[in-house]
Design a protein around this motif. Structure first.
Motif, mmCIF file in Angstrom:
data_model
loop_
_atom_site.group_PDB
_atom_site.id
_atom_site.type_symbol
_atom_site.label_atom_id
_atom_site.label_comp_id
_atom_site.label_asym_id
_atom_site.label_seq_id
_atom_site.Cartn_x
_atom_site.Cartn_y
_atom_site.Cartn_z
ATOM 1 N N GLU A 148 5.226 0.205 4.314
ATOM 2 C CA GLU A 148 5.200 -1.533 3.510
ATOM 3 C C GLU A 148 4.922 -1.286 2.262
ATOM 4 O O GLU A 148 3.919 -2.079 1.461
ATOM 5 C CB GLU A 148 5.127 -2.265 3.579
ATOM 6 C CG GLU A 148 5.639 -2.551 5.579
ATOM 7 C CD GLU A 148 5.394 -3.934 6.357
ATOM 8 O OE1 GLU A 148 4.348 -4.448 5.634
ATOM 9 O OE2 GLU A 148 6.098 -4.089 7.080
ATOM 10 N N GLU A 149 4.193 0.396 1.606
ATOM 11 C CA GLU A 149 4.505 0.738 -0.141
ATOM 12 C C GLU A 149 2.779 0.460 0.030
ATOM 13 O O GLU A 149 2.537 0.844 -1.299
ATOM 14 C CB GLU A 149 5.433 -0.400 -1.033
ATOM 15 C CG GLU A 149 6.940 -0.490 -0.633
ATOM 16 C CD GLU A 149 6.910 1.078 -1.398
ATOM 17 O OE1 GLU A 149 6.440 1.336 -2.231
ATOM 18 O OE2 GLU A 149 8.298 1.442 -0.801
ATOM 19 N N GLN A 150 2.123 0.189 0.921
ATOM 20 C CA GLN A 150 0.783 0.662 1.174
ATOM 21 C C GLN A 150 0.144 1.433 1.341
ATOM 22 O O GLN A 150 0.541 1.657 2.703
ATOM 23 C CB GLN A 150 0.240 -1.081 1.091
ATOM 24 C CG GLN A 150 0.303 -2.641 0.631
ATOM 25 C CD GLN A 150 -0.448 -3.593 0.852
ATOM 26 O OE1 GLN A 150 -0.645 -3.779 2.221
ATOM 27 N NE2 GLN A 150 -0.326 -4.557 -0.108
ATOM 28 N N PHE A 151 -1.142 2.025 0.697
ATOM 29 C CA PHE A 151 -1.917 2.735 1.705
ATOM 30 C C PHE A 151 -2.799 2.987 2.702
ATOM 31 O O PHE A 151 -3.726 1.690 2.328
ATOM 32 C CB PHE A 151 -2.742 3.908 1.092
ATOM 33 C CG PHE A 151 -2.805 5.145 1.256
ATOM 34 C CD1 PHE A 151 -2.034 6.755 1.462
ATOM 35 C CD2 PHE A 151 -4.355 5.340 1.683
ATOM 36 C CE1 PHE A 151 -2.482 7.420 2.148
ATOM 37 C CE2 PHE A 151 -4.344 6.495 2.509
ATOM 38 C CZ PHE A 151 -3.738 7.614 2.311
ATOM 39 N N SER A 152 -2.099 2.419 3.743
ATOM 40 C CA SER A 152 -3.276 1.953 4.738
ATOM 41 C C SER A 152 -2.966 2.693 6.357
ATOM 42 O O SER A 152 -3.221 4.357 6.171
ATOM 43 C CB SER A 152 -2.653 0.597 5.751
ATOM 44 O OG SER A 152 -1.524 0.621 6.272
#
Length: 372
Positions: A354-358
């Protein structure tokens, strides 16, 4: 032949070995929910040296699974069965909602060798790879670096003939068995030594592709230098494009028992869409040589150290550039005694979500092994 003579013949001509492993896996993304899986893995290896030229071999894997994945994943047995050979030698002995037991013959071959010739018929491993992690030349039985618990690696049902043309060159021909011609592989490999490098050249029909391959292994000063290149040209009614897969690696050993290995992989047919993959693709047993990684550019690094004769450790990492995925695998091994070993391995995945680096997921493996 007396009983004593029979016993002596068996001890001299029959070799039996194997191991029993217990693997506990804890999987989690957050500590709010931890899955726990268990595997008992037994391997039995039999070899009979009938005479100086003839060897017969059979090797079996027996595995028992239970835990979170068995209960929660529908048809989990088919996922771990790995019966992708057209000659099925896998027996599903128990398939219950909480317990699965599998038995599989992954080696069954006859090996005839003389001064100039070697002929091998049956289920075998045809190991044409040179690199540690990615092997674009390993046309017959590609494997995944992520599947660290299968040290023997997959085999294939094939006929392989090798002719030693001289002391440092040979010609090798192999063809594997499938029910349909379009699904099989026929390959010729020529090995030779030049400029103090070991080279191999490959011409093949790989599935529905004409294939050219090149591999090498040598040193630059004190640093190991290896590489494998393969070019695939689809034929017939295939709608696939030509594809190039290449991997090179460097390794170096320091005097203080530290070793380094770095490698890169390029796959012209790889994806660049972060939403088009999941981490299960990375360790799938159905991996193929054209898709050793799902993306185009990948980079690998590993540092290892032997602390004592009984204790060693390493950490490996892979960066999949196009899909922004990072993988870490630290490992600690301890040799308890001559036959007992223990290791701890971690696998940690990070990527875009969701467009976040995690963090995408983690697993911790505890493994005991008894060899005999």
């Amino acid at each position: 032949m007396t009983a004593q003579e029979k016993q002596n013949w068996v001890s001299e001509h029959v070799d039996f070995s194997g191991y029993v492993k217990y693997l506990n896996t804890s999987s989690f993304t957050s500590l709010d929910s931890i899955g726990n899986d268990n595997l008992i893995h037994n391997r039995l290896n039999f070899k009979m040296y009938a005479n100086d030229n003839l060897t017969l071999a059979i090797e079996l894997r027996n595995r028992i699974f239970w835990g979170t994945s068995v209960k929660s994943i529908p048809d989990y047995a088919s996922m771990v069965e790995n019966s992708n050979q057209d000659i099925d030698m896998t027996a599903l002995l128990i398939n219950r909602p909480a317990l699965i037991m599998l038995s599989n013959i992954d080696r069954l071959y006859v090996d005839y060798h003389s001064n100039k010739w070697q002929l091998v018929l049956g289920r075998q491993r045809i190991n044409w790879g040179k690199n540690l992690v990615w092997n674009p030349n390993d046309l017959f039985n590609a494997y995944s670096f992520f599947d660290f618990d299968y040290e023997e690696r997959p085999g294939t049902d094939a006929l392989r003939a090798k002719y030693f043309t001289s002391g440092n060159s040979s010609l090798e021909i192999a063809i594997n068995y499938t029910d349909e011609w379009k699904n099989n592989t026929v390959a010729i490999k020529y090995n030779f030594n030049k400029f103090q490098y070991d080279f191999q050249m490959i011409v093949a029909k790989y599935l529905e592709n004409y294939t050219l391959g090149l591999g090498w292994e040598g040193v630059i000063k004190d640093m190991g230098f290896k590489g494998e290149l393969s070019y695939f040209m689809p034929y017939g009614n295939s709608i696939e494009d030509n594809a190039f897969v290449g991997s090179i690696s460097f390794d170096y050993y320091f005097k203080n028992d530290i070793s380094l290995n770095v490698s890169t992989l390029y796959n012209s047919d790889g994806i660049s869409n972060t939403n088009a993959y999941d981490t299960s693709q990375l360790y799938s047993e159905s991996i193929d040589v054209k898709h050793l990684m799902p993306n185009k550019w990948s980079f690998f690094g590993q540092a290892s150290k032997t602390f004592t004769p009984a204790i060693a450790g390493s950490i490996a990492s892979i960066y999949a550039a196009d899909i922004d995925m990072v993988f870490f695998m630290p490992q600690f091994t301890y040799s308890i005694s001559q036959n007992w070993d223990f290791d701890v391995t971690g696998q940690l995945y990070y990527g875009k979500q969701e467009e976040q680096f995690s963090n995408l997921g983690n697993s911790v493996y505890l493994r005991f092994r008894y060899s005999f």
